[in-house]
Design an enzyme around this catalytic site. Structure first.
Site, PDB file in Angstrom:
ATOM      1  N   GLY A  20       0.428  -0.908   0.193  1.00  0.00           N
ATOM      2  CA  GLY A  20       0.155  -0.226  -0.002  1.00  0.00           C
ATOM      3  C   GLY A  20       0.845   1.330   0.304  1.00  0.00           C
ATOM      4  O   GLY A  20       0.284   2.073   1.179  1.00  0.00           O
ATOM      5  N   SER A  21       1.893   0.849  -0.596  1.00  0.00           N
ATOM      6  CA  SER A  21       2.694   2.323  -0.401  1.00  0.00           C
ATOM      7  C   SER A  21       2.461   3.726  -1.997  1.00  0.00           C
ATOM      8  O   SER A  21       2.749   5.134  -1.351  1.00  0.00           O
ATOM      9  CB  SER A  21       4.300   2.664  -1.221  1.00  0.00           C
ATOM     10  N   ASN A  22       1.643   3.283  -2.330  1.00  0.00           N
ATOM     11  CA  ASN A  22       1.050   3.956  -3.407  1.00  0.00           C
ATOM     12  C   ASN A  22      -0.343   4.960  -2.340  1.00  0.00           C
ATOM     13  O   ASN A  22      -0.399   6.115  -2.861  1.00  0.00           O
ATOM     14  CB  ASN A  22       0.347   3.177  -4.409  1.00  0.00           C
ATOM     15  N   HIS A 117       0.601   0.616 -12.894  1.00  0.00           N
ATOM     16  CA  HIS A 117       1.777  -0.465 -13.519  1.00  0.00           C
ATOM     17  C   HIS A 117       3.346  -0.139 -13.658  1.00  0.00           C
ATOM     18  O   HIS A 117       3.626   1.096 -13.907  1.00  0.00           O
ATOM     19  CB  HIS A 117       1.065  -0.486 -14.970  1.00  0.00           C
TER      20      HIS A 117
END
Ligand code: GRF
Length: 201
Positions: A20-22, A117
């Site tokens: 979940g870093s984004n 992506h």
């Protein structure tokens, strides 16, 4: 008298399967810059992944949905759509969500669902191209640049219309691991940019 009410903030669902870093980067952007948007839901096929743990820690609602809980893809899709619609979700952002989206959800959110992506699509995408495999393929192909792509989600794998890209150089000294780090740093700016672009459109 003319109304001075600001439009309601757009409600975003993050779909994640991993760290979940984004998601965290976008959450921080919204906290800092206060665009007219909020992350209203984190939906995952993995109940204890980093994204779900983070969502709970900052008071964002979570929904755990796995296709294993349903007899058919259609039933799974209906449950996912119910979760999104009951949370009044405007935009769905896929960030490391590793399962194929049910077609009913793709149809209902066409033009309002994005995926990130870790390569410059249309190169190095498609079924099975995820994680370190992408960066290994980029290095093996001798590319001099890579990057990150945000695209609209359609029924295929990584085939929807490209919305935004960020490029990074691939150096002769890069390994798949060092390239992955550079691309992820570029990714962390990209969902914020995509949100601003969506809000301005
Ligand atoms: C990112 O590299 C993204 O491009 C891909 O999955 C990874 C998710 O990373 N689809 P994180 O969970 O946001 O850290």
């Amino acid at each position: 008298m003319a109304s001075t009410l600001a439009p309601a903030p757009k409600r975003i669902a993050m779909l994640c399967s991993g760290n979940g870093s984004n998601f965290k980067a976008l959450y921080q952007h919204i906290k800092d810059k206060k665009p007219a948007a909020e992350i209203a839901l984190c939906l995952s096929n993995r109940s204890a992944c980093g994204a779900m743990v983070f969502a709970s820690s900052v008071g964002i609602e979570t929904v755990h949905l796995s296709e294993k809980q349903f007899a058919t893809e259609e039933a799974f899709g209906r449950a996912m759509l119910d979760a999104l619609q009951s949370h009044r979700i405007d935009y769905v952002f896929l960030a490391g969500y590793l399962k194929k989206m049910p077609t009913g959800v793709v149809a209902a959110y066409r033009g309002r669902m994005l995926n990130i992506h870790p390569a410059l699509l249309p190169k190095f995408g498609g079924e099975g191209m995820y994680g370190m495999r992408v960066h290994e393929a980029v290095i093996a192909a001798g590319e001099t640049e890579s990057g990150a792509t945000i695209h609209f989600v359609d029924e295929g794998y990584d085939t929807g219309e490209i919305f935004l890209q960020r490029r990074v150089p691939v150096l002769a000294t890069d390994t798949a691991a060092s390239l992955a780090n550079k691309v992820l740093a570029a990714e962390h700016l990209l969902y914020a940019e995509a949100l601003e672009k969506l809000l301005a459109s």
